[in-house]
Design a protein around this motif. Structure first.
Motif, PDB file in Angstrom:
ATOM      1  N   ALA A 172      32.651  41.441  31.402  1.00 53.15           N
ATOM      2  CA  ALA A 172      33.065  42.639  32.136  1.00 53.15           C
ATOM      3  C   ALA A 172      33.052  42.378  33.635  1.00 53.15           C
ATOM      4  CB  ALA A 172      32.155  43.811  31.788  1.00 53.15           C
ATOM      5  N   VAL A 173      32.006  41.717  34.123  1.00 52.66           N
ATOM      6  CA  VAL A 173      31.932  41.403  35.555  1.00 52.66           C
ATOM      7  C   VAL A 173      33.131  40.558  35.969  1.00 52.66           C
ATOM      8  CG1 VAL A 173      30.643  40.111  37.306  1.00 52.66           C
ATOM      9  CG2 VAL A 173      29.433  41.640  35.738  1.00 52.66           C
ATOM     10  N   GLU A 174      33.443  39.544  35.177  1.00 58.23           N
ATOM     11  CA  GLU A 174      34.566  38.668  35.515  1.00 58.23           C
ATOM     12  C   GLU A 174      35.883  39.442  35.565  1.00 58.23           C
ATOM     13  OE1 GLU A 174      34.358  35.746  32.477  1.00 58.23           O
ATOM     14  OE2 GLU A 174      32.564  34.774  33.276  1.00 58.23           O
ATOM     15  N   LEU A 175      36.126  40.278  34.555  1.00 56.22           N
ATOM     16  CA  LEU A 175      37.362  41.056  34.514  1.00 56.22           C
ATOM     17  C   LEU A 175      37.474  42.006  35.700  1.00 56.22           C
ATOM     18  CD1 LEU A 175      37.693  42.066  30.744  1.00 56.22           C
ATOM     19  CD2 LEU A 175      39.351  40.732  32.054  1.00 56.22           C
ATOM     20  N   LEU A 176      36.387  42.709  35.976  1.00 59.20           N
ATOM     21  CA  LEU A 176      36.411  43.707  37.046  1.00 59.20           C
ATOM     22  C   LEU A 176      36.567  43.058  38.413  1.00 59.20           C
ATOM     23  CD1 LEU A 176      33.575  46.071  35.756  1.00 59.20           C
ATOM     24  CD2 LEU A 176      36.046  46.425  35.578  1.00 59.20           C
ATOM     25  N   VAL A 177      35.861  41.957  38.635  1.00 59.82           N
ATOM     26  CA  VAL A 177      35.967  41.277  39.931  1.00 59.82           C
ATOM     27  C   VAL A 177      37.359  40.692  40.120  1.00 59.82           C
ATOM     28  CG1 VAL A 177      35.129  39.314  41.285  1.00 59.82           C
ATOM     29  CG2 VAL A 177      33.501  40.837  40.140  1.00 59.82           C
ATOM     30  N   ASP A 178      37.908  40.090  39.074  1.00 59.56           N
ATOM     31  CA  ASP A 178      39.273  39.558  39.180  1.00 59.56           C
ATOM     32  C   ASP A 178      40.268  40.676  39.504  1.00 59.56           C
ATOM     33  OD1 ASP A 178      38.408  37.019  38.665  1.00 59.56           O
ATOM     34  OD2 ASP A 178      39.037  36.992  36.570  1.00 59.56           O
ATOM     35  N   ALA A 179      40.124  41.821  38.824  1.00 57.18           N
ATOM     36  CA  ALA A 179      41.012  42.953  39.092  1.00 57.18           C
ATOM     37  C   ALA A 179      40.843  43.444  40.528  1.00 57.18           C
ATOM     38  CB  ALA A 179      40.738  44.084  38.107  1.00 57.18           C
ATOM     39  N   ALA A 180      39.591  43.511  40.983  1.00 58.05           N
ATOM     40  CA  ALA A 180      39.321  43.974  42.348  1.00 58.05           C
ATOM     41  C   ALA A 180      39.922  43.026  43.383  1.00 58.05           C
ATOM     42  CB  ALA A 180      37.811  44.109  42.557  1.00 58.05           C
ATOM     43  N   LEU A 181      39.769  41.734  43.157  1.00 57.99           N
ATOM     44  CA  LEU A 181      40.315  40.757  44.106  1.00 57.99           C
ATOM     45  C   LEU A 181      41.839  40.809  44.126  1.00 57.99           C
ATOM     46  CD1 LEU A 181      37.976  37.703  43.447  1.00 57.99           C
ATOM     47  CD2 LEU A 181      38.202  38.973  45.602  1.00 57.99           C
ATOM     48  N   ARG A 182      42.446  40.992  42.966  1.00 55.00           N
ATOM     49  CA  ARG A 182      43.907  41.091  42.944  1.00 55.00           C
ATOM     50  C   ARG A 182      44.381  42.326  43.709  1.00 55.00           C
ATOM     51  NH1 ARG A 182      43.240  39.348  37.345  1.00 55.00           N
ATOM     52  NH2 ARG A 182      43.338  41.540  36.701  1.00 55.00           N
ATOM     53  N   ASP A 344      41.104  39.961  24.365  1.00 55.03           N
ATOM     54  CA  ASP A 344      41.021  40.790  23.162  1.00 55.03           C
ATOM     55  C   ASP A 344      41.192  42.257  23.571  1.00 55.03           C
ATOM     56  OD1 ASP A 344      38.518  41.926  23.977  1.00 55.03           O
ATOM     57  OD2 ASP A 344      37.427  40.290  23.037  1.00 55.03           O
ATOM     58  N   MET A 345      41.262  43.149  22.578  1.00 55.68           N
ATOM     59  CA  MET A 345      41.606  44.531  22.876  1.00 55.68           C
ATOM     60  C   MET A 345      40.530  45.241  23.698  1.00 55.68           C
ATOM     61  SD  MET A 345      44.633  44.924  22.055  1.00 55.68           S
ATOM     62  CE  MET A 345      44.708  46.656  22.488  1.00 55.68           C
ATOM     63  N   ARG A 346      39.273  44.866  23.545  1.00 58.13           N
ATOM     64  CA  ARG A 346      38.233  45.483  24.374  1.00 58.13           C
ATOM     65  C   ARG A 346      38.425  45.100  25.837  1.00 58.13           C
ATOM     66  NH1 ARG A 346      32.614  44.823  20.847  1.00 58.13           N
ATOM     67  NH2 ARG A 346      33.293  46.073  19.056  1.00 58.13           N
ATOM     68  N   GLN A 347      38.762  43.869  26.064  1.00 60.87           N
ATOM     69  CA  GLN A 347      38.995  43.418  27.429  1.00 60.87           C
ATOM     70  C   GLN A 347      40.252  44.059  28.010  1.00 60.87           C
ATOM     71  OE1 GLN A 347      39.081  39.232  26.637  1.00 60.87           O
ATOM     72  NE2 GLN A 347      36.860  39.057  26.464  1.00 60.87           N
ATOM     73  N   VAL A 348      41.279  44.193  27.179  1.00 60.04           N
ATOM     74  CA  VAL A 348      42.506  44.867  27.625  1.00 60.04           C
ATOM     75  C   VAL A 348      42.197  46.308  28.011  1.00 60.04           C
ATOM     76  CG1 VAL A 348      44.736  45.762  26.849  1.00 60.04           C
ATOM     77  CG2 VAL A 348      44.094  43.398  26.339  1.00 60.04           C
ATOM     78  N   ARG A 349      41.408  46.999  27.189  1.00 58.31           N
ATOM     79  CA  ARG A 349      41.064  48.393  27.481  1.00 58.31           C
ATOM     80  C   ARG A 349      40.275  48.498  28.786  1.00 58.31           C
ATOM     81  NH1 ARG A 349      38.584  49.555  22.895  1.00 58.31           N
ATOM     82  NH2 ARG A 349      40.630  49.849  21.945  1.00 58.31           N
ATOM     83  N   THR A 350      39.365  47.574  28.994  1.00 52.56           N
ATOM     84  CA  THR A 350      38.592  47.565  30.240  1.00 52.56           C
ATOM     85  C   THR A 350      39.506  47.385  31.444  1.00 52.56           C
ATOM     86  OG1 THR A 350      36.658  46.656  29.091  1.00 52.56           O
ATOM     87  CG2 THR A 350      36.743  46.360  31.476  1.00 52.56           C
ATOM     88  N   LEU A 351      40.498  46.523  31.306  1.00 54.66           N
ATOM     89  CA  LEU A 351      41.425  46.280  32.405  1.00 54.66           C
ATOM     90  C   LEU A 351      42.318  47.492  32.655  1.00 54.66           C
ATOM     91  CD1 LEU A 351      42.259  44.182  34.461  1.00 54.66           C
ATOM     92  CD2 LEU A 351      43.792  43.164  32.759  1.00 54.66           C
ATOM     93  N   VAL A 352      42.756  48.165  31.596  1.00 56.07           N
ATOM     94  CA  VAL A 352      43.545  49.390  31.763  1.00 56.07           C
ATOM     95  C   VAL A 352      42.755  50.419  32.573  1.00 56.07           C
ATOM     96  CG1 VAL A 352      44.500  51.397  30.554  1.00 56.07           C
ATOM     97  CG2 VAL A 352      44.987  49.091  29.716  1.00 56.07           C
ATOM     98  N   HIS A 353      41.493  50.605  32.211  1.00 52.97           N
ATOM     99  CA  HIS A 353      40.673  51.573  32.941  1.00 52.97           C
ATOM    100  C   HIS A 353      40.447  51.128  34.387  1.00 52.97           C
ATOM    101  CE1 HIS A 353      39.663  54.594  29.946  1.00 52.97           C
ATOM    102  NE2 HIS A 353      39.574  53.637  29.050  1.00 52.97           N
ATOM    103  N   ALA A 354      40.401  49.823  34.629  1.00 52.87           N
ATOM    104  CA  ALA A 354      40.291  49.339  36.009  1.00 52.87           C
ATOM    105  C   ALA A 354      41.499  49.790  36.819  1.00 52.87           C
ATOM    106  CB  ALA A 354      40.161  47.820  36.033  1.00 52.87           C
ATOM    107  N   GLY A 355      42.677  49.736  36.198  1.00 57.95           N
ATOM    108  CA  GLY A 355      43.873  50.235  36.882  1.00 57.95           C
ATOM    109  C   GLY A 355      43.781  51.711  37.195  1.00 57.95           C
ATOM    110  N   PHE A 356      43.280  52.498  36.232  1.00 60.02           N
ATOM    111  CA  PHE A 356      43.090  53.927  36.492  1.00 60.02           C
ATOM    112  C   PHE A 356      42.090  54.150  37.631  1.00 60.02           C
ATOM    113  CE2 PHE A 356      44.002  54.864  31.723  1.00 60.02           C
ATOM    114  CZ  PHE A 356      45.368  54.689  31.939  1.00 60.02           C
ATOM    115  N   GLY A 357      41.026  53.343  37.644  1.00 62.09           N
ATOM    116  CA  GLY A 357      40.022  53.477  38.696  1.00 62.09           C
ATOM    117  C   GLY A 357      40.589  53.193  40.070  1.00 62.09           C
TER     118      GLY A 357
END
Length: 390
Positions: A172-182, A344-357
């Motif tokens: 989760a940390v990796e996904l969120l930080v990557d999304a934040a940096l992008r 996987d789908m859990r990671q995809v869902r986490t990334l979708v919510h990152a976009g909403f955030g």
């Protein structure tokens, strides 16, 4: 057993913190008004009387819970070296956010439930956090609208507090930080015209008393708070007597639920229109982002009310609203999964919510000023967080 051998039960030195840690999830699950001191006490394993020795009332406890996340974020910022780089700063913030995931979203309600002075103090703390991220972003990346980009990055990280997807903490940390940096690397000044070109379905003119009541109630809820608006006030806004409104809505909660369902139907229609003329997953996501951002700017009042109040609705009224929200998330998931085959789908869902955030915090930073430039900038930030060029 002698007197000397009888074990002495001592009050834990950190009991106050245990209370705060237990209360945060209760507020998140029940809402401010639905939470009770008795439930918090039960989760800590103490009596209600013992709880009141630490906090004189529920409001005082809520204030501390609302400040918990930002205080921890400020603590970790204080422990980092001066001039810390953004790729080192964001993971530290993400770790803290994950630690307090169950209660971290409480701060988003502060404008609705905190007194003016407490709200001002909390916002000043968050401003300091945004300042730190903005400074690091300016050092590392430069460019324009750095504060907006910093807010978007924090929105991606903070999104994990707003859903319950089970995901390994480090992933989760990796996904969120990557999304934040992008998101931080997006140039809002170069954003293509996307959300500003969206024409959402027009909210239908009320054709019945129920429709008139819905139209009148949401501004009242947004301005004064759901709990502070009476059925009599709503009735007066549409020219009804206090008793007559109950023929249309037996309880006030039904008005909020009906308004949320109406708006969810409009978002579904807008998404359908956006997807009608596009092919391919990336084009679909770009169209969805434009529609979602336009929807967010046009429905700010209802979204702000729903964010704080939906959790407090009775289950039978909350369930259809939650289902509509999940269906919209699933729409995004199906398309994002096609562009991110390694997740996987859990990671995809986490990334979708990152976009909403990103949309939430960037919109707040802009004070939801509805201009073409702001809509397009927020859409570009959202797409950036998702890993799409826009």
């Amino acid at each position: 057993m002698t007197v000397e051998e009888v074990p002495v039960r001592r009050r834990p030195r950190n009991r106050r913190q245990l209370v705060v840690d237990a209360a945060g999830p209760v507020f998140s699950e029940r809402g401010y008004h639905g939470a009770s001191m008795e439930e918090v006490a039960a989760r800590v394993g103490i009596s209600a009387a013992a709880l009141y020795r630490h906090f004189p009332n529920k409001y005082a406890l809520f204030v501390e819970c609302a400040n918990l996340m930002v205080d921890r974020l400020r603590d970790v910022l204080g422990e980092l070296p001066d001039q810390v780089a953004l790729p080192e700063l964001l993971p530290a913030l993400a770790q803290v956010t994950l630690e307090h995931r169950a209660s971290g979203g409480v701060y988003r309600w502060e404008a609705r439930f905190l007194d003016v002075e407490d709200r001002r103090e909390l916002r000043a703390k968050f401003t300091a956090v945004v300042d730190s991220v903005t400074a690091a972003l300016e050092r590392d990346l430069g460019g324009t609208r750095t504060r907006l980009r910093a807010s978007a990055a924090l929105g991606a990280i903070g999104s994990i507090t707003l859903h319950h997807t089970q995901i390994a903490r480090q992933r989760a940390v990796e996904l969120l930080v990557d999304a934040a940096l992008r998101a931080a690397r997006v140039d809002p000044a170069a954003a293509p015209r996307t959300a500003s070109a969206v024409h959402l379905p027009v909210r239908p003119e009320p054709a019945s008393r129920r429709g008139e009541i819905l139209q009148a109630a949401i501004p009242l809820f947004a301005d004064h708070g759901f709990r502070n608006v009476s059925m009599g006030q709503i009735a007066g806004a549409v020219g009804l007597t206090s008793s007559a409104i109950y023929r249309h809505y037996p309880v006030k909660a039904e008005i909020l639920a009906a308004a949320c369902l109406q708006t969810a139907a409009m978002l579904e229609q807008a998404a359908g229109q956006a997807l009608h003329a596009v092919d391919g997953p990336q084009e679909s996501l770009e169209a969805l982002a434009a529609a979602y951002v336009a929807y967010s700017f046009e429905n700010t009042a209802l979204i702000s009310v729903a964010e704080a109040e939906i959790v407090g609705l009775p289950p039978d009224l909350r369930r259809p609203v939650t289902l509509a929200q999940r269906e919209h998330v699933a729409l995004w998931e199906r398309r994002l999964a096609q562009t991110c085959p390694g997740l996987d789908m859990r990671q995809v869902r986490t990334l979708v919510h990152a976009g909403f955030g990103v949309v939430v915090e960037a919109g707040r930073q802009l004070r939801w000023q509805d201009t073409d430039a702001n809509r397009d900038a927020v859409a570009a930030l959202m797409l950036g967080a998702l890993g799409l060029s826009g």
